[in-house]
Enzyme design. Structure first.
Site, PDB file in Angstrom:
ATOM      1  N   LEU A   3       0.733  -1.237   0.103  1.00  0.00           N
ATOM      2  CA  LEU A   3      -0.134  -0.013   0.009  1.00  0.00           C
ATOM      3  C   LEU A   3       0.964   1.138   0.034  1.00  0.00           C
ATOM      4  O   LEU A   3       0.570   2.215  -0.772  1.00  0.00           O
ATOM      5  CB  LEU A   3      -1.083   0.002   1.283  1.00  0.00           C
ATOM      6  CG  LEU A   3      -1.930  -0.914   1.160  1.00  0.00           C
ATOM      7  CD1 LEU A   3      -2.826  -0.971   2.269  1.00  0.00           C
ATOM      8  CD2 LEU A   3      -3.032  -0.767   0.170  1.00  0.00           C
ATOM      9  N   GLU A  39       9.312  -4.820  -6.888  1.00  0.00           N
ATOM     10  CA  GLU A  39       8.777  -5.794  -5.813  1.00  0.00           C
ATOM     11  C   GLU A  39       9.087  -7.027  -5.962  1.00  0.00           C
ATOM     12  O   GLU A  39       9.385  -7.750  -6.992  1.00  0.00           O
ATOM     13  CB  GLU A  39       7.139  -5.659  -6.050  1.00  0.00           C
ATOM     14  CG  GLU A  39       6.548  -6.569  -5.124  1.00  0.00           C
ATOM     15  CD  GLU A  39       6.426  -6.962  -3.746  1.00  0.00           C
ATOM     16  OE1 GLU A  39       6.509  -5.546  -2.919  1.00  0.00           O
ATOM     17  OE2 GLU A  39       7.044  -7.681  -3.185  1.00  0.00           O
ATOM     18  N   LEU A  46      15.503  -5.310  -4.559  1.00  0.00           N
ATOM     19  CA  LEU A  46      16.601  -4.423  -4.360  1.00  0.00           C
ATOM     20  C   LEU A  46      17.713  -5.349  -3.349  1.00  0.00           C
ATOM     21  O   LEU A  46      17.273  -5.745  -2.213  1.00  0.00           O
ATOM     22  CB  LEU A  46      16.463  -3.361  -3.544  1.00  0.00           C
ATOM     23  CG  LEU A  46      17.504  -2.256  -3.370  1.00  0.00           C
ATOM     24  CD1 LEU A  46      17.091  -0.929  -3.969  1.00  0.00           C
ATOM     25  CD2 LEU A  46      18.026  -2.342  -1.832  1.00  0.00           C
ATOM     26  N   TYR A  91     -13.932  -9.304  18.275  1.00  0.00           N
ATOM     27  CA  TYR A  91     -12.430  -9.553  19.233  1.00  0.00           C
ATOM     28  C   TYR A  91     -13.027 -10.452  20.285  1.00  0.00           C
ATOM     29  O   TYR A  91     -13.912 -10.377  20.930  1.00  0.00           O
ATOM     30  CB  TYR A  91     -12.183  -8.131  19.998  1.00  0.00           C
ATOM     31  CG  TYR A  91     -11.437  -7.208  18.922  1.00  0.00           C
ATOM     32  CD1 TYR A  91     -10.174  -7.380  18.321  1.00  0.00           C
ATOM     33  CD2 TYR A  91     -12.114  -6.049  18.580  1.00  0.00           C
ATOM     34  CE1 TYR A  91      -9.508  -6.559  17.485  1.00  0.00           C
ATOM     35  CE2 TYR A  91     -11.446  -5.301  17.503  1.00  0.00           C
ATOM     36  CZ  TYR A  91     -10.224  -5.148  17.246  1.00  0.00           C
ATOM     37  OH  TYR A  91      -9.849  -4.592  16.361  1.00  0.00           O
ATOM     38  N   ASP A 107       5.000   0.474   6.665  1.00  0.00           N
ATOM     39  CA  ASP A 107       5.500  -0.351   7.797  1.00  0.00           C
ATOM     40  C   ASP A 107       7.007  -0.199   8.126  1.00  0.00           C
ATOM     41  O   ASP A 107       7.813  -0.550   8.973  1.00  0.00           O
ATOM     42  CB  ASP A 107       5.091  -1.861   7.535  1.00  0.00           C
ATOM     43  CG  ASP A 107       3.850  -2.074   7.957  1.00  0.00           C
ATOM     44  OD1 ASP A 107       3.163  -0.981   8.069  1.00  0.00           O
ATOM     45  OD2 ASP A 107       3.367  -3.247   8.012  1.00  0.00           O
TER      46      ASP A 107
HETATM   47  C1  LIG Z   1      -1.558 -10.498   8.662  1.00  0.00           C
HETATM   48  C2  LIG Z   1      -1.852  -9.057   8.747  1.00  0.00           C
HETATM   49  C3  LIG Z   1      -3.173  -8.551   8.994  1.00  0.00           C
HETATM   50  C4  LIG Z   1      -3.063  -6.972   8.956  1.00  0.00           C
HETATM   51  N1  LIG Z   1      -4.379  -6.684   9.370  1.00  0.00           N
HETATM   52  C5  LIG Z   1      -4.323  -5.275   9.305  1.00  0.00           C
HETATM   53  C6  LIG Z   1      -5.744  -4.426   9.292  1.00  0.00           C
HETATM   54  O1  LIG Z   1      -6.435  -4.882   9.538  1.00  0.00           O
HETATM   55  N2  LIG Z   1      -5.515  -3.119   9.506  1.00  0.00           N
HETATM   56  C7  LIG Z   1      -4.487  -2.423   8.945  1.00  0.00           C
HETATM   57  O2  LIG Z   1      -4.292  -1.128   8.592  1.00  0.00           O
HETATM   58  N3  LIG Z   1      -3.306  -3.000   8.743  1.00  0.00           N
HETATM   59  C8  LIG Z   1      -3.138  -4.254   8.855  1.00  0.00           C
HETATM   60  N4  LIG Z   1      -1.976  -5.131   8.646  1.00  0.00           N
HETATM   61  C9  LIG Z   1      -0.919  -3.898   8.336  1.00  0.00           C
HETATM   62  C10 LIG Z   1      -0.816  -3.746   6.998  1.00  0.00           C
HETATM   63  O3  LIG Z   1      -0.945  -4.874   6.275  1.00  0.00           O
HETATM   64  C11 LIG Z   1       0.441  -2.883   6.616  1.00  0.00           C
HETATM   65  O4  LIG Z   1       0.383  -1.678   7.546  1.00  0.00           O
HETATM   66  C12 LIG Z   1       0.610  -2.599   5.282  1.00  0.00           C
HETATM   67  O5  LIG Z   1       0.461  -3.529   4.462  1.00  0.00           O
HETATM   68  C13 LIG Z   1       1.835  -1.556   5.234  1.00  0.00           C
HETATM   69  O6  LIG Z   1       1.865  -1.480   3.852  1.00  0.00           O
HETATM   70  P1  LIG Z   1       3.557  -1.126   3.377  1.00  0.00           P
HETATM   71  O7  LIG Z   1       3.492  -0.995   1.679  1.00  0.00           O
HETATM   72  O8  LIG Z   1       4.156  -0.296   4.272  1.00  0.00           O
HETATM   73  O9  LIG Z   1       4.431  -2.681   3.416  1.00  0.00           O
HETATM   74  P2  LIG Z   1       3.803  -4.113   2.920  1.00  0.00           P
HETATM   75  O10 LIG Z   1       2.537  -4.243   2.536  1.00  0.00           O
HETATM   76  O11 LIG Z   1       4.436  -5.014   3.825  1.00  0.00           O
HETATM   77  O12 LIG Z   1       4.729  -3.935   1.596  1.00  0.00           O
HETATM   78  C14 LIG Z   1       6.185  -4.253   1.656  1.00  0.00           C
HETATM   79  C15 LIG Z   1       6.521  -4.793   0.306  1.00  0.00           C
HETATM   80  O13 LIG Z   1       8.059  -4.774   0.149  1.00  0.00           O
HETATM   81  C16 LIG Z   1       8.287  -5.976  -0.731  1.00  0.00           C
HETATM   82  N5  LIG Z   1       9.812  -5.834  -0.385  1.00  0.00           N
HETATM   83  C17 LIG Z   1      10.664  -6.345   0.985  1.00  0.00           C
HETATM   84  N6  LIG Z   1      11.889  -6.197   0.875  1.00  0.00           N
HETATM   85  C18 LIG Z   1      11.929  -5.854  -0.775  1.00  0.00           C
HETATM   86  C19 LIG Z   1      13.035  -5.776  -1.363  1.00  0.00           C
HETATM   87  N7  LIG Z   1      14.427  -5.892  -0.984  1.00  0.00           N
HETATM   88  N8  LIG Z   1      12.874  -5.559  -2.785  1.00  0.00           N
HETATM   89  C20 LIG Z   1      11.799  -5.405  -3.489  1.00  0.00           C
HETATM   90  N9  LIG Z   1      10.593  -5.761  -2.661  1.00  0.00           N
HETATM   91  C21 LIG Z   1      10.820  -5.740  -1.436  1.00  0.00           C
HETATM   92  C22 LIG Z   1       7.639  -7.012   0.031  1.00  0.00           C
HETATM   93  O14 LIG Z   1       7.625  -8.216  -0.627  1.00  0.00           O
HETATM   94  C23 LIG Z   1       6.418  -6.356   0.275  1.00  0.00           C
HETATM   95  O15 LIG Z   1       5.371  -6.618  -0.868  1.00  0.00           O
HETATM   96  C24 LIG Z   1      -2.026  -6.463   8.611  1.00  0.00           C
HETATM   97  C25 LIG Z   1      -0.617  -7.022   8.640  1.00  0.00           C
HETATM   98  C26 LIG Z   1      -0.596  -8.409   8.278  1.00  0.00           C
HETATM   99  C27 LIG Z   1       0.732  -9.208   8.254  1.00  0.00           C
END
Ligand SMILES: Cc1cc2nc3c(=O)[nH]c(=O)nc-3n(C[C@H](O)[C@H](O)[C@H](O)COP(=O)(O)OP(=O)(O)OC[C@H]3O[C@@H](n4cnc5c(N)ncnc54)[C@H](O)[C@@H]3O)c2cc1C
Length: 508
Positions: free
Chosen positions: A14, A34, A138, A217, A301
């Site tokens: 996201l 990705e 990366l 919950y 994250d």
């Molecule tokens: C099981 C679960 C349930 C959740 N439920 C909720 C919820 O109900 N509500 C909520 O708000 N949040 C929830 N979250 C948290 C939410 O999913 C995250 O906050 C959100 O996905 C963050 O987005 P992001 O893009 O920062 O990270 P991510 O979605 O983790 O994306 C990071 C991406 O980077 C890629 N990546 C990593 N390293 C590399 C590299 N070296 N080279 C290329 N690509 C790479 C990974 O493959 C991944 O696709 C949940 C998380 C999990 C795991």
């Protein structure tokens, strides 16, 4: 051969996809990589708050997101109970329509899962010109005064390529390899709990209310767990905690045990759930000590991990991506000085802190009554945190005195600099594209034209009241819909004043 891009985005979750979309819409050359083969298959972060939907509206994707979340219009119910038919301990929310947000926004909230939102972000980012490469990771990154050199590896062929970028957006998730590589530490609490994620299909009858997002919950005598319906009919996510301190691991939850737990959780002893996906994750509350190292910015994250209680992880990942995008675009275009980029951490890190604090208090109330939150700043009202948040940075000319509050009451927005400009029917579509001057009367047009920004006279009593302007006043709103400065009433030298203000907030 070395490839060139203005911004390299690492991670297509996201955070990364939002940054890619908003950057591409600003005309920035963006390459996104990705490591996985596609976007998320698990619904994980479900729900788009009103601020996220406002950003999506400005990006032109709000309708599509609403279409894939038909439950949104029907509301959200949150119940803390011993089981689905058991004792109700708290009813936190009966129906999303209990929220009165009308003074702050006209946007509806969404309820779509991450699995359906990410493809929308991806399609629109690519349509706007972003290049997105899957199965590409990366593996190395160095930077100097002029740019960043990244080594990418294709996961199938093993082929390595070198990319030179002006800036990197590290949206590589909670275990961010880039954050570690840059030596940026995190502070907070690890392993607050460990969860299994179990996606299952079953007919739960009237145990779950159809049409709404019905989130439970469960404080069952034998386990604690979350249970929620999804956009797919008869599909649910069951997320029980497990306890490594008691020697437990996901391997201790084979199919039959999960089925038994689902039967207990639903009070349906004969239920035959079809389990379609299982996974596990660690719930943590961790904030990166810095959001920036040189030309690299942590987003989503990678910058902070928050407990899911409150559903803000995904929403703030979108907010981070949109925020760094407009700032990078302004600097790359030469509209702003590089110091504008310092405002990313100044503005987004306090929001991350607030979200983590609030989610920890929610976690104690909803799931873990024994959680020690004594040292944690009290929770903010969730509506005020989402729509009434406050930025303090050099990209805002704050009005004195500053009461020190993190948020304002969204039922009585003030229009002060640092707060969201209320998205009224008369203003929503004037915002979110570029800098804009909203005026309560004539007199500012030539000054805005000289400064090269859009100017609109809004002939609406409600606008003047909500933006805190008297006749002749004006409010300068940033591309992210946050008020940068306002003149509550007319001024003697509008052109000089606007020039001075824009030079200040754009670090020129
Ligand atoms: C099981 C679960 C349930 C959740 N439920 C909720 C919820 O109900 N509500 C909520 O708000 N949040 C929830 N979250 C948290 C939410 O999913 C995250 O906050 C959100 O996905 C963050 O987005 P992001 O893009 O920062 O990270 P991510 O979605 O983790 O994306 C990071 C991406 O980077 C890629 N990546 C990593 N390293 C590399 C590299 N070296 N080279 C290329 N690509 C790479 C990974 O493959 C991944 O696709 C949940 C998380 C999990 C795991």
């Amino acid at each position: 051969m070395e490839e060139r891009t203005q911004v390299l985005v690492v991670g297509a979750g996201l955070g990364g996809l939002s940054a890619s979309l908003f950057l591409a819409r600003e005309g920035v050359d963006v390459l996104t990589v990705e490591r996985h083969a596609g976007t998320s298959v698990h619904s994980r972060a479900a729900g788009q708050n009103w601020r996220t939907m406002e950003l999506f509206h400005w990006a032109g994707i709000d309708r599509e997101v609403l279409e894939v979340s038909p439950r949104a219009s029907q509301g959200l119910r949150i119940t803390v109970a011993t089981s689905l038919a058991g004792r109700v301990l708290h009813r936190l929310l009966e129906d999303g329509s209990e929220y009165d947000i009308s003074a702050s926004t006209t946007m509806p909230a969404g309820m779509a899962g991450q699995d359906v939102v990410e493809p929308i972000l991806l399609a629109h980012a690519e349509k706007a010109g972003a290049r997105v490469r899957f199965r590409t990771e990366l593996v190395d990154l160095t930077q100097d005064d002029d740019g960043v050199t990244a080594t990418l590896r294709h996961r199938d062929s093993g082929e390595e390529t070198v990319v030179r970028a002006d800036y990197v957006v590290a949206a590589d998730g909670g275990r961010s390899g880039i954050r570690g590589r840059l030596g940026i530490g995190t502070t907070g609490m690890d392993a607050l709990s460990h969860c299994l994620g179990v996606v299952f299909d079953a007919d739960l009858g009237d145990r779950v209310r159809p049409g709404v997002t019905d989130l439970f919950y469960l404080q069952h005598p034998d386990f604690t767990a979350g249970l929620v319906n999804t956009d797919v009919p008869n599909r649910y996510v069951f997320a029980p905690d497990y306890f490594p301190a008691r020697g437990e691991s996901p391997a201790d939850f084979p199919h039959d045990r999960l089925v038994a737990m689902i039967r207990s959780a639903t009070d349906l002893p004969d239920l035959e759930p079809r389990i379609v996906w299982t996974g596990s994750w660690e719930v943590a509350a961790r904030l990166a000590d810095r959001f920036r190292e040189g030309r690299v910015f942590l987003v989503g994250d990678a910058a902070k991990v928050t407990p899911p209680t409150g559903g803000q992880g995904g929403n703030t990942a979108v907010g981070d991506g949109a925020d760094i995008a407009w700032k990078l675009a302004a600097v790359l275009r030469g509209d702003a000085g590089p110091a504008l980029l310092d405002t990313y951490e100044a503005e987004r890190r306090p929001i991350a802190r607030m979200i983590i604090d609030t989610s920890l208090h929610n976690m104690k109330q909803r799931m873990h009554p024994g959680l020690d939150v004594s040292g944690i700043t009290p929770a903010e009202d969730p509506l005020n945190a989402v729509l009434g948040f406050r930025y303090r940075s050099s990209a805002v000319l704050s009005e004195e005195p500053d009461d020190g509050a993190r948020v304002e009451d969204i039922h009585a927005p003030t229009g002060r600099p640092g707060f969201r400009a209320p998205g009224l029917a008369s203003t929503l579509d004037l915002l979110g594209r570029s800098w804009v001057l909203l005026c309560a009367g004539d007199g500012w047009g030539p000054a805005a034209a000289e400064a090269g920004i859009d100017c609109h006279v809004v002939d609406d009593q409600l606008f003047a009241a909500r933006y805190g302007l008297s006749t002749g006043g004006a409010s300068l709103v940033r591309p992210d819909g946050v008020v940068a400065w306002r003149a509550p009433m007319s001024v003697d030298d509008p052109a000089g004043e606007l020039r001075r203000v824009l030079d200040a907030v754009l670090s020129r």
